[in-house]
Design a protein around this motif. Structure first.
Motif, PDB file in Angstrom:
ATOM      1  N   ALA A 779       0.827  -1.206   0.000  1.00 37.22           N
ATOM      2  CA  ALA A 779       0.000   0.000   0.000  1.00 37.22           C
ATOM      3  C   ALA A 779       0.859   1.254   0.000  1.00 37.22           C
ATOM      4  O   ALA A 779       0.561   2.238  -0.692  1.00 37.22           O
ATOM      5  CB  ALA A 779      -0.931  -0.018   1.208  1.00 37.22           C
ATOM      6  N   GLU A 780       1.949   1.251   0.777  1.00 39.58           N
ATOM      7  CA  GLU A 780       2.850   2.401   0.793  1.00 39.58           C
ATOM      8  C   GLU A 780       3.530   2.552  -0.563  1.00 39.58           C
ATOM      9  O   GLU A 780       3.678   3.666  -1.072  1.00 39.58           O
ATOM     10  CB  GLU A 780       3.888   2.233   1.906  1.00 39.58           C
ATOM     11  N   ARG A 781       3.925   1.430  -1.161  1.00 39.36           N
ATOM     12  CA  ARG A 781       4.595   1.492  -2.456  1.00 39.36           C
ATOM     13  C   ARG A 781       3.670   2.045  -3.535  1.00 39.36           C
ATOM     14  O   ARG A 781       4.108   2.788  -4.424  1.00 39.36           O
ATOM     15  CB  ARG A 781       5.098   0.102  -2.838  1.00 39.36           C
ATOM     16  N   LEU A 782       2.396   1.689  -3.460  1.00 40.86           N
ATOM     17  CA  LEU A 782       1.427   2.163  -4.454  1.00 40.86           C
ATOM     18  C   LEU A 782       0.864   3.534  -4.122  1.00 40.86           C
ATOM     19  O   LEU A 782      -0.011   4.031  -4.839  1.00 40.86           O
ATOM     20  CB  LEU A 782       0.276   1.151  -4.572  1.00 40.86           C
ATOM     21  N   ASP A 783       1.320   4.131  -3.021  1.00 41.86           N
ATOM     22  CA  ASP A 783       0.883   5.463  -2.613  1.00 41.86           C
ATOM     23  C   ASP A 783      -0.630   5.513  -2.374  1.00 41.86           C
ATOM     24  O   ASP A 783      -1.324   6.436  -2.805  1.00 41.86           O
ATOM     25  CB  ASP A 783       1.281   6.509  -3.671  1.00 41.86           C
ATOM     26  N   LEU A 784      -1.135   4.505  -1.645  1.00 39.85           N
ATOM     27  CA  LEU A 784      -2.564   4.453  -1.344  1.00 39.85           C
ATOM     28  C   LEU A 784      -2.930   5.244  -0.093  1.00 39.85           C
ATOM     29  O   LEU A 784      -4.117   5.354   0.238  1.00 39.85           O
ATOM     30  CB  LEU A 784      -3.009   2.998  -1.162  1.00 39.85           C
ATOM     31  N   ALA A 785      -1.953   5.777   0.604  1.00 40.46           N
ATOM     32  CA  ALA A 785      -2.194   6.549   1.830  1.00 40.46           C
ATOM     33  C   ALA A 785      -3.088   5.795   2.794  1.00 40.46           C
ATOM     34  O   ALA A 785      -4.188   6.244   3.140  1.00 40.46           O
ATOM     35  CB  ALA A 785      -2.805   7.912   1.487  1.00 40.46           C
ATOM     36  N   PRO A 786      -2.666   4.597   3.240  1.00 39.28           N
ATOM     37  CA  PRO A 786      -3.539   3.794   4.109  1.00 39.28           C
ATOM     38  C   PRO A 786      -3.787   4.460   5.454  1.00 39.28           C
ATOM     39  O   PRO A 786      -2.877   5.047   6.046  1.00 39.28           O
ATOM     40  CB  PRO A 786      -2.759   2.485   4.267  1.00 39.28           C
ATOM     41  N   VAL A 787      -5.015   4.364   5.913  1.00 37.78           N
ATOM     42  CA  VAL A 787      -5.404   4.915   7.212  1.00 37.78           C
ATOM     43  C   VAL A 787      -6.335   3.914   7.895  1.00 37.78           C
ATOM     44  O   VAL A 787      -6.950   3.062   7.251  1.00 37.78           O
ATOM     45  CB  VAL A 787      -6.138   6.274   7.063  1.00 37.78           C
ATOM     46  N   ARG A 788      -6.431   4.025   9.215  1.00 40.71           N
ATOM     47  CA  ARG A 788      -7.411   3.220   9.944  1.00 40.71           C
ATOM     48  C   ARG A 788      -8.786   3.824   9.682  1.00 40.71           C
ATOM     49  O   ARG A 788      -9.085   4.926  10.143  1.00 40.71           O
ATOM     50  CB  ARG A 788      -7.071   3.192  11.425  1.00 40.71           C
ATOM     51  N   ALA A 789      -9.615   3.096   8.948  1.00 42.95           N
ATOM     52  CA  ALA A 789     -10.867   3.672   8.437  1.00 42.95           C
ATOM     53  C   ALA A 789     -12.091   3.255   9.214  1.00 42.95           C
ATOM     54  O   ALA A 789     -13.101   3.969   9.202  1.00 42.95           O
ATOM     55  CB  ALA A 789     -11.060   3.291   6.968  1.00 42.95           C
ATOM     56  N   GLY A 790     -12.089   2.111   9.877  1.00 44.04           N
ATOM     57  CA  GLY A 790     -13.301   1.663  10.541  1.00 44.04           C
ATOM     58  C   GLY A 790     -13.035   0.511  11.484  1.00 44.04           C
ATOM     59  O   GLY A 790     -11.919  -0.005  11.585  1.00 44.04           O
ATOM     60  N   VAL A 791     -14.091   0.105  12.160  1.00 40.61           N
ATOM     61  CA  VAL A 791     -14.045  -1.006  13.095  1.00 40.61           C
ATOM     62  C   VAL A 791     -15.089  -2.028  12.659  1.00 40.61           C
ATOM     63  O   VAL A 791     -16.261  -1.683  12.447  1.00 40.61           O
ATOM     64  CB  VAL A 791     -14.322  -0.545  14.542  1.00 40.61           C
ATOM     65  N   VAL A 792     -14.649  -3.264  12.510  1.00 35.78           N
ATOM     66  CA  VAL A 792     -15.559  -4.363  12.195  1.00 35.78           C
ATOM     67  C   VAL A 792     -15.927  -5.069  13.492  1.00 35.78           C
ATOM     68  O   VAL A 792     -15.053  -5.393  14.301  1.00 35.78           O
ATOM     69  CB  VAL A 792     -14.924  -5.349  11.207  1.00 35.78           C
TER      70      VAL A 792
END
Length: 958
Positions: A779-792
């Motif tokens: 994800a970092e390599r693809l520049d997806l800017a991952p973030v903690r988005a939700g709780v399952v």
């Protein structure tokens, strides 16, 4: 002739037929009054289905508002309502009776189209009464609970018919308001008691009913000046606003068309009460909608069930008429001996059907309409808007009455013809009907059975001949008609063959116990008793078998078409809550929640939480303007906004094939199934994580090869339709844009970023809405800017309504405001057998009633035979065993034949229409019904057969 002698006139006397029918009608009326119990039974048998069909037709019509009710319930006494109409371009027209429905449009999106606010199109010369919808909250248990608000002068005389004061008084003070009954009940507030809301503290002084919605809704009615500006701005405009015009002049259809072309819908009183002709309701180049094949199939199956139900009623009534006609044998024979012709004899019995059928259909129609009217009155009195008023349906009611009367007449004609043909001398000597030959009946049954097979084969062949779904949809009405006709003819043919089958079965009963041998021989000897009894059970079992197959197939179709939002009993809670634009146009930052705190709040509110897990995804879309607020030229991502959505692209040639009317060519095609087959993606469609996330969100364990692929930078994809040659195309799409897809014409967003990644396929346990998953490093390599988005949140069971309210309040407490609901994926029940068994129980009850009625009639007809057995010294146990065996024989034969006659056409209906992929035959319930019905009928006959017989007179001639 010799001279002086007039010629002998052999022509029928004038009025002879009319006089003959009067005599027959009089005799039938006396027989009806003499046998009140049997007559009442026949009337009830015909009356109940007519009442059911009349009531159903009335309730169906009552659920649809008439034009006058639309005008009264939605407009009150005003002339028109102006509100926003969601149209793709200026070449669109609304439904004249529904200002929220686009009835005709080219369907082509116009990027330059900008709808006009409704308030800018209001004509002059009217009093304008605005109604604005508001989003309000009130504190409940420390957390804000959402409720609805309406800013409207509800008690204005112009709204008479729309709003009604139920209790209390009109508001006078600045803090006094009106409320719906549902709001007071929900929050346990009494009139005169203060209620604190996000718009201020108010005192409800009266309850009000809105004729357009149910009283159960929680609505607070405010007046102009009572709503703070900040609260009014939280409701999106112009969608939340409607403007009512009060005045003497009507709003014309031309004005409505002009408003539609500018994105405004208008509900006009004059247009509703006098709609324009069909030619003025379309726009040039409007897209043609497909044939509603699903509706056709639904009506076809309902027609099949209705035809079988009426056939069952006719056969039940026929059994009663057969017994009655046999008891009339001596009286009719005396009538024949006095010179009456065969038509007169037939008319006596047929007139009984006319008397009883006429009384039954009139009573049934009155009962059905009265029951439906009572239901409508009760529903309206509770404040529900589901039923608009009592709307009789003369066409359907008349059809039901005609079909009921026809069923009764046909039921009477068969025994009438048989009695008219029987031997006169034998009837006078014994008072019993001599056995009639069955060759003609057997031949007719065979011919009808062959015709039924031909119709069923034609319907099946026609349905299978069209490989194109659009063509199959066009053939659906003819296919349904052929299959329904074949089913009805099949039942009639089997009924006519019942006597022949009973004779053939009797010859194979030598090894059975004495009661069963006697029952089989008695059935073959007394066909006039056996055929109606078996036919009635056969028709009831046919209805039950068809209902079982159709309902089970419908459930299978629902399982196949279910849209999964997550695994079963799983919920997703986002960690950010977007805020509306500020008054100055700026976009405030979204409210975010700490995942640990949110998970702890959910676990504290529920006792069935199995686990919680934080989900990481690319940066979610937030604070992105749409419609008028969209600016494609602006940066797609800023510090406070993100309009970039990641999704996978389908390789060329791997799109699901569709017809010109957008039907799936082959539902079994691998390109049309699986995760994201029809979804363009969401914020959480691309996951960032590892093997634990796959196990938690996909319901399957990742194998060693899958984990190795993640580690080397590949994406694990849920659907092979997105992968070609071991690669997938990851796209970043601008959600502010919208255009037509070149492959299938669907609306898609413009692609800003396209990256090819290595991919492996791992399909989840069910079609959950995920494209795939990548490792954090990828994800970092693809520049997806991952973030903690939700709780399952995974629950061990489905939550109750009270638990949902509790956890919703806990979640609102974490965010400090409502807006994030709590919804768990219900899934499709893994075992829907209880529904099939419920249908078995209901069907068995109907079949039991048929078996009970016919068994009782047969036992009444066989009373003389039982008396003969008792006279020759037969033990009471033998007579009870004989009665049980007779019921077992007739009910067993009818149940077996009926189940086949109902299941086969139902299977053909499913496989010959758009429902063919959902075929599911419930073998165990069908087998249970075949076994349970005869055994229960036999047990009831044993229990209700009296050991001691009443004294009977010796019949003349014996």
């Amino acid at each position: 002739m010799p001279d002086g002698h007039p010629a002998l006139d052999l022509a029928p006397a004038r009025g002879a037929r009319r006089s003959s029918f009067r005599i027959a009608a009089g005799m039938a009326r006396r027989d009806i009054l003499r046998h009140k119990g049997r007559s009442l039974l026949i009337i009830l048998l015909i009356m109940l289905p007519v009442a059911g069909m009349t009531g159903a037709a009335t309730l169906y019509q009552s659920s649809t508002r008439t034009p006058a009710e639309i005008a009264r319930y939605e407009l009150g006494a005003t002339q028109a309502r102006f509100s926003m109409l969601p149209v793709p371009n200026g070449e669109s027209l609304q439904d004249p009776l529904n200002d929220t429905l686009v009835a005709s449009s080219t369907g082509i999106p116009d990027p330059g189209f900008r709808p006009t606010p409704p308030e800018e199109l209001l004509p002059d010369g009217y009093e304008v009464l605005p109604l604005r919808q508001l989003k309000l909250t009130t504190p409940v248990g420390g957390a804000p609970a959402a409720l609805q608000g309406r800013e409207v002068d509800a008690l204005n005389p112009a709204f008479t018919g729309r709003f009604t004061l139920l209790a209390g008084r009109p508001p006078a003070g600045t803090d006094e308001v009106l409320a719906s009954p549902g709001l007071l009940e929900r929050f346990d507030v009494r009139l005169g008691q203060a209620l604190t809301t996000s718009a201020g503290t108010f005192v409800p002084v009266g309850t009000i009913r809105d004729a357009d919605i149910s009283d159960n809704n929680s609505i607070l009615y405010l007046r102009d000046g009572q709503v703070p500006a900040t609260v009014a701005q939280e409701s999106p405009a112009p969608q939340a606003a409607a403007y009512y015009l009060a005045g003497p002049d009507p709003v014309t259809w031309e004005q409505v068309r002009e408003a539609n072309s500018r994105g405004v819908g208008v509900l006009s009183r004059s247009v509703v009460l006098d709609p324009p002709p069909p030619g003025e309701r379309t726009v040039p180049g409007a897209a043609q909608s497909g044939s509603p094949s699903e509706e056709v199939v639904t009506f076809g199956t309902l027609g099949l069930m209705g035809a079988l139900a009426l056939l069952e009623v006719g056969l039940l009534a026929g059994a009663a008429f057969a017994v009655g006609a046999k008891h009339q044998v001596r009286e009719l024979a005396l009538l024949a001996a006095s010179g009456a012709e065969a038509p007169t004899i037939r008319a006596v019995v047929t007139a009984g059907g006319l008397w009883l059928g006429g009384a039954a259909v009139v009573a049934g129609a009155a009962t059905g309409f009265g029951a439906a009217a009572a239901v409508v009155w009760w529903v309206r009195s509770t404040g529900s808007a589901r039923l608009a008023g009592v709307h009789p349906d003369p066409v359907l009611t008349g059809t039901a009455m005609a079909m009921g009367l026809l069923a009764c007449l046909l039921a009477a004609m068969a025994p009438a013809s048989r009695v008219a043909r029987q031997a006169l001398v034998g009837a006078l000597k014994s008072g019993r009907a001599p056995a009639a030959g069955g060759k003609r009946t057997t031949l007719a049954g065979a011919v009808l059975l062959l015709a039924a097979a031909a119709l069923l084969a034609a319907g099946w062949g026609l349905g299978q001949s069209a490989t194109d779904p659009d063509q199959r949809a066009g053939l659906a009405p003819l296919v349904s008609a052929l299959l329904t006709g074949g089913s009805v003819l099949g039942v009639v043919g089997l009924v006519l063959l019942t006597g022949w089958l009973a004779t053939r079965l009797t010859s194979r009963t030598r090894g059975l116990p004495l009661p069963l041998r006697m029952a089989a021989r008695d059935s073959a000897r007394n066909r006039s008793r056996t055929v109606p009894a078996v036919g009635a059970v056969l028709a009831a079992a046919t209805l039950a078998g068809a209902a079982l197959v159709l309902s089970s197939s419908q459930q299978a179709g629902q399982r196949l078409s279910h849209s999964w939002s997550a695994l079963e009993n799983q919920a997703y809670l986002p960690l950010s809550l977007a805020q509306p634009p500020a008054p100055d146009g700026s976009i405030p930052p979204a409210i975010t929640a700490d995942p640990e705190r949110l998970a702890a709040a959910v676990s504290g509110a529920l006792d069935n939480v199995s686990w919680t897990r934080t989900v990481t995804t690319p940066a979610p879309v937030q604070n992105c303007g749409f419609g008028d607020a969209a600016d494609p030229a602006a940066p797609v991502t800023t510090e406070t906004t993100n309009c970039l959505l990641y999704a996978l692209a389908r390789p060329e040639g791997q799109e699901c094939p569709l017809t010109p009317q957008r039907r799936v060519v082959d539902p079994e095609d691998w390109r049309c199934r699986g995760s994201m087959a029809w979804d363009q993606g969401s914020d959480r469609s691309i996951l960032v994580g590892g093997a634990d996330d796959i196990r938690a969100l996909w319901g399957r364990d990742a194998g060693a090869e899958t984990i190795a692929a993640l580690d080397r930078g590949a994406m694990v994809v849920t659907n092979p339709a997105f992968v070609r040659a071991g690669e997938a195309e990851l796209q970043g799409r601008d959600v502010r844009t919208q255009g037509a897809s070149p492959s299938d014409g669907s609306l898609v967003h413009d692609v800003l970023i396209s990256t090819t990644v290595d991919a492996v396929v791992m399909e989840p346990a069910v079609a959950v809405p995920y494209f795939g998953i990548v490792s954090p490093e990828t994800a970092e390599r693809l520049d997806l800017a991952p973030v903690r988005a939700g709780v399952v949140v995974q629950l061990s069971r489905a939550p109750s309504a009270a638990e949902v309210d509790a956890v919703s309040g806990a979640v609102a407490g974490v965010f400090g405001q409502p807006g994030v609901g709590f919804w768990t994926e219900p899934g499709t029940p893994r075992d829907q057998g209880w529904m099939a068994w419920l249908i078995v129980a209901i069907s068995a009850l109907v079949t039991f009633s048929a078996a009970g009625i016919t068994t009782g009639l047969s036992l009444a007809d066989a009373r003389t035979d039982h008396a003969t057995l008792a006279g020759v010294g037969a033990a009471p146990r033998l007579r009870k065993a004989l009665a049980a065996s007779q019921a077992l024989f007739t009910a067993g034969l009818g149940a077996v034949l009926g189940t086949l006659a109902g299941a086969v056409p139902a299977v053909l209906i499913v496989v010959s229409t758009d429902l063919r992929t959902a075929l599911d035959v419930p073998w165990l319930p069908l087998a249970a019904m075949v076994v349970a019905v005869p055994l229960t009928a036999s047990a009831l006959a044993w229990a209700f057969t009296r050991a001691a017989l009443p004294m009977t007179r010796r019949a003349p001639g014996r």
